[in-house]
Write an enzyme that holds these catalytic residues in place. Structure first.
Site, short mmCIF file in Angstrom:
data_model
loop_
_atom_site.label_atom_id
_atom_site.label_comp_id
_atom_site.label_asym_id
_atom_site.label_seq_id
_atom_site.Cartn_x
_atom_site.Cartn_y
_atom_site.Cartn_z
N TRP A 154 54.86 -35.09 24.96
CA TRP A 154 56.03 -35.17 24.10
C TRP A 154 57.10 -34.11 24.41
O TRP A 154 58.17 -34.12 23.81
CB TRP A 154 55.63 -35.00 22.62
CG TRP A 154 54.66 -33.88 22.36
CD1 TRP A 154 53.32 -34.01 22.12
CD2 TRP A 154 54.92 -32.46 22.32
NE1 TRP A 154 52.73 -32.78 21.93
CE2 TRP A 154 53.70 -31.81 22.05
CE3 TRP A 154 56.07 -31.68 22.48
CZ2 TRP A 154 53.58 -30.41 21.96
CZ3 TRP A 154 55.96 -30.30 22.39
CH2 TRP A 154 54.73 -29.67 22.14
N LYS A 178 52.52 -45.08 29.01
CA LYS A 178 52.34 -44.79 27.58
C LYS A 178 52.96 -43.43 27.30
O LYS A 178 52.40 -42.39 27.66
CB LYS A 178 50.86 -44.73 27.20
CG LYS A 178 50.69 -44.66 25.68
CD LYS A 178 49.34 -44.16 25.24
CE LYS A 178 49.25 -42.68 25.06
NZ LYS A 178 50.14 -42.10 24.04
N GLU A 181 52.98 -40.87 21.45
CA GLU A 181 53.26 -41.66 20.24
C GLU A 181 54.26 -40.95 19.35
O GLU A 181 54.83 -41.56 18.45
CB GLU A 181 51.96 -41.97 19.48
CG GLU A 181 51.18 -40.75 18.99
CD GLU A 181 50.25 -40.13 20.05
OE1 GLU A 181 50.51 -40.31 21.26
OE2 GLU A 181 49.28 -39.46 19.65
N ALA A 234 42.54 -30.36 28.41
CA ALA A 234 41.36 -30.98 27.77
C ALA A 234 41.43 -32.50 27.88
O ALA A 234 40.45 -33.16 28.27
CB ALA A 234 41.28 -30.55 26.31
N GLU A 253 48.67 -33.71 35.83
CA GLU A 253 49.58 -32.58 35.65
C GLU A 253 49.23 -31.98 34.30
O GLU A 253 49.54 -32.58 33.27
CB GLU A 253 51.04 -33.05 35.65
CG GLU A 253 51.51 -33.66 36.96
CD GLU A 253 51.74 -32.62 38.04
OE1 GLU A 253 51.64 -31.41 37.77
OE2 GLU A 253 52.02 -33.03 39.18
N CYS A 287 55.40 -26.48 30.26
CA CYS A 287 54.15 -26.10 30.95
C CYS A 287 54.37 -24.98 31.96
O CYS A 287 53.41 -24.29 32.33
CB CYS A 287 53.56 -27.33 31.63
SG CYS A 287 54.77 -28.21 32.62
N GLU A 384 46.96 -21.49 26.24
CA GLU A 384 48.31 -22.03 26.12
C GLU A 384 48.75 -21.97 24.65
O GLU A 384 48.10 -22.56 23.79
CB GLU A 384 48.30 -23.49 26.60
CG GLU A 384 49.49 -23.83 27.44
CD GLU A 384 49.53 -25.28 27.88
OE1 GLU A 384 48.71 -26.11 27.45
OE2 GLU A 384 50.43 -25.59 28.68
P1 NAD Z 1 48.14 -34.14 25.06
O1 NAD Z 1 47.14 -33.93 26.16
O2 NAD Z 1 47.69 -33.96 23.67
O3 NAD Z 1 48.73 -35.62 25.13
C1 NAD Z 1 49.34 -36.11 26.29
C2 NAD Z 1 49.27 -37.63 26.28
O4 NAD Z 1 47.90 -38.02 26.33
C3 NAD Z 1 49.87 -38.26 25.02
O5 NAD Z 1 50.55 -39.44 25.39
C4 NAD Z 1 48.62 -38.60 24.21
O6 NAD Z 1 48.80 -39.70 23.33
C5 NAD Z 1 47.65 -38.96 25.31
N1 NAD Z 1 46.23 -38.86 24.94
C6 NAD Z 1 45.65 -38.05 24.03
N2 NAD Z 1 44.32 -38.30 23.94
C7 NAD Z 1 44.06 -39.29 24.82
C8 NAD Z 1 42.89 -40.02 25.18
N3 NAD Z 1 41.69 -39.77 24.62
N4 NAD Z 1 42.98 -40.98 26.13
C9 NAD Z 1 44.16 -41.27 26.71
N5 NAD Z 1 45.33 -40.63 26.39
C10 NAD Z 1 45.27 -39.65 25.48
O7 NAD Z 1 49.38 -33.21 25.43
P2 NAD Z 1 50.72 -33.01 24.59
O8 NAD Z 1 50.38 -32.16 23.42
O9 NAD Z 1 51.39 -34.30 24.39
O10 NAD Z 1 51.62 -32.18 25.63
C11 NAD Z 1 51.50 -30.83 25.83
C12 NAD Z 1 50.62 -30.52 27.04
O11 NAD Z 1 51.16 -31.14 28.20
C13 NAD Z 1 50.57 -29.05 27.36
O12 NAD Z 1 49.25 -28.71 27.67
C14 NAD Z 1 51.47 -28.92 28.58
O13 NAD Z 1 51.19 -27.81 29.40
C15 NAD Z 1 51.21 -30.20 29.28
N6 NAD Z 1 52.30 -30.54 30.20
C16 NAD Z 1 52.07 -30.40 31.55
C17 NAD Z 1 53.10 -30.68 32.46
C18 NAD Z 1 52.90 -30.53 33.94
O14 NAD Z 1 53.76 -30.97 34.69
N7 NAD Z 1 51.79 -29.95 34.40
C19 NAD Z 1 54.34 -31.11 31.98
C20 NAD Z 1 54.53 -31.25 30.61
C21 NAD Z 1 53.49 -30.96 29.72
#
Ligand code: NAD
Length: 496
Positions: A154, A178, A181, A234, A253, A287, A384
């Site tokens: 997000w 996807k 949400e 995670a 990523e 990130c 983080e």
């Molecule tokens: P998140 O891992 O909670 O969610 C990311 C996506 O995964 C969302 O679309 C979520 O709905 C989906 N998701 C959650 N559980 C899932 C499951 N069991 N199966 C399939 N999909 C699932 O992360 P967030 O809170 O949305 O974003 C923040 C995180 O993203 C931070 O850790 C940040 O460092 C990382 N991030 C990394 C980069 C990069 O380029 N390395 C860029 C942006 C954000």
């Protein structure tokens, strides 16, 4: 943003909008705490329909010439540009980020990314043909993989959608994305731009819903040949485990905890400005954000004082006001998490020099925060926070600074501040991260790869290197040996 912005529903597949037949989610406005919109989510059957649309589109799309795909992407860039204002307003409404970020960073960065991949689509490279065996010619074909399932976070919804979609389709794949949400709006608007640009139906599909329902249905779908995920470490590991069940490819990523190393000879004022910008960008929900500063003891007090002064002066508030530096954090739950990590650090003996508190107004606002005297092994330094929080610790020796910089599980990005060329080269070689900036921190460029080491993931977004994720490499060998029985066949059976 009103729910009427997507009157035909929050799902886009097979070239049309659909109302999701899953549960409805109420999204809260991060800047006011009031309800913002109702999001209809996809059912597993709709995920299946979206993947099938992508699979149907794959054959014709993959057979287009690079020039034809490039033409589609150039048209898409124009359509995205035509929606620049709308995209920026929607991005700010759904995330709470400042309108300056959306207007000057997210939207132009995305347009540049589309134009970059329009060019890159015509430049898929491999080895030149060669005769490696004698009497034969070997050549390399770089081929698309098929349907890509992508899952995005997000924090930069529009840019993350672009980073996932563009290299995949430029290489000839089709995609089902996807978005989070919590922030589906700009991904849907991006798809609308693609539709207006004349991209064939089914090349880009968007399914909106929660991770466990819609995300997992996508990763597990038998026609999805690869999952490209950006999000937390995670969830990334969970997705890798799911993909392992079918043995499909993953590109991850993940999280970051970027160090910011200030050596004794650094331009202190430039480093302080760099640290404040890199720590508070996007409310620290980045990130690659600077999160751990290590400063030579001889410059420590000066650095802390200057950073605190700059942070105190920052304007935190209404994200739609162009005078605002930092808007709201994404949600009340996330604000609570950021604040509780800061308060836990204080209980463990850390000192708050600036910020460390919410803004006294409705919405998810947190002051830019500077922390000293935290232990290197404490949660505030190791984990983080994903908020506008910078810890600063002193060091005495170069070896010690580089050791501290590498002392977290993450390895996404880092910076070193020095005028000494040897020191700069040493830091760039020894810091274990996918990007090391010298006398800079944050700029990400379409032409250059982005991706992590260690717990920050595997594979690259952006640049030509992203094609290594989104293509299969095929060896083709053409024999021009005219002998009936080849020499090497003697090993297997003698000529008769
Ligand atoms: P998140 O891992 O909670 O969610 C990311 C996506 O995964 C969302 O679309 C979520 O709905 C989906 N998701 C959650 N559980 C899932 C499951 N069991 N199966 C399939 N999909 C699932 O992360 P967030 O809170 O949305 O974003 C923040 C995180 O993203 C931070 O850790 C940040 O460092 C990382 N991030 C990394 C980069 C990069 O380029 N390395 C860029 C942006 C954000």
């Amino acid at each position: 943003m009103a729910s009427t912005d997507f009157p035909h529903g929050h799902q886009y597949f097979a070239g049309a909008y659909h109302r999701g037949s899953g549960e409805t989610i109420t999204r809260i406005n991060p800047a006011t705490g009031e309800p913002l919109l109702e999001i209809d989510t996809a059912s597993p059957e709709q995920v299946d329909a979206a993947v099938n649309a992508a699979a149907t589109a794959f054959g014709p799309w993959s057979k287009l010439t690079p020039a034809e795909r490039s033409g589609h992407l150039l048209a898409l860039a124009d359509e995205v540009e035509a929606r620049a204002e709308q995209l920026a307003a929607l991005e700010t409404a759904q995330t709470g980020k400042s309108i300056r970020m959306s207007t000057e960073f997210d939207v132009p960065g995305t347009i540049d990314n589309v134009r970059f991949f329009a060019g890159a689509a015509r430049n898929l490279q491999g080895l030149a043909a060669g005769d490696y065996l004698g009497n034969s010619t070997s050549m390399i074909r770089r081929e698309p993989i098929g349907v890509i399932g992508s899952i995005a976070p997000w924090n930069y919804p529009l840019q993350m959608a672009a980073w996932k979609i563009l290299p995949a389709i430029a290489a000839g794949n089709t995609i089902v994305l996807k978005p989070s949400e919590m922030t589906p709006g700009t991904s849907l608007l991006f798809a609308e731009a693609a539709h207006a640009a004349g991209l064939p139906d089914g090349v880009i599909n968007i399914v909106v819903g929660t991770g466990p329902v819609v995300g997992e249905a996508l990763v597990r779908h038998e026609l999805v040949r690869m999952t490209s995920f950006t999000g937390s470490t995670a969830v990334g590991r969970h997705i890798m485990a799911l993909a392992a069940e079918s043995g499909t490819r993953v590109h991850l990523e993940l999280g970051g905890k970027a160090p910011f190393v200030v050596f004794a000879d650094a331009d202190l004022n430039a480093a302080a400005h760099g640290a404040v910008a890199a720590c508070t960008i996007n409310g620290g929900q980045d990130c690659t954000a600077a999160t751990r500063a290590y400063v030579h003891r001889s410059r420590f007090d000066e650095f802390v004082a200057r950073v605190a002064e700059l942070m105190e002066a920052m304007v935190v508030g209404d994200p739609t006001d162009p005078g605002t530096d930092m808007g709201a954090l994404i949600s009340q739950a996330h604000l609570d998490k950021v604040d509780s990590m800061v308060q836990a650090a204080v209980r463990d003996g850390a000192q708050v020099i600036a910020g460390g508190r919410r803004e006294a107004r409705p919405g998810n606002f947190y002051r830019p925060t500077l922390i000293t005297a935290a232990a290197q092994d404490s949660a505030i330094v190791q984990d983080e926070v994903f908020g506008p929080v910078l810890t600063v610790l002193p060091f005495d020796e170069v070896d010690q600074a580089l050791e501290l910089a590498n002392d977290t599980p993450y390895g996404l990005a880092a910076s070193a501040w020095t005028k000494d060329l040897d020191l700069a080269l040493r830091a760039s070689a020894e810091i274990q991260a996918g990007c090391v900036w010298i006398n800079e921190h944050i700029p990400i460029i379409s032409d250059m790869p982005h991706g992590g080491y260690k717990a920050s993931g595997m594979g690259k977004d952006m640049s030509q290197y992203s094609f290594d994720e989104y293509t299969n490499i095929k060896h083709v060998l053409i024999s021009h040996d005219t002998a009936t029985h080849r020499d090497w066949q003697d090993t297997v059976f003698r000529a008769r």
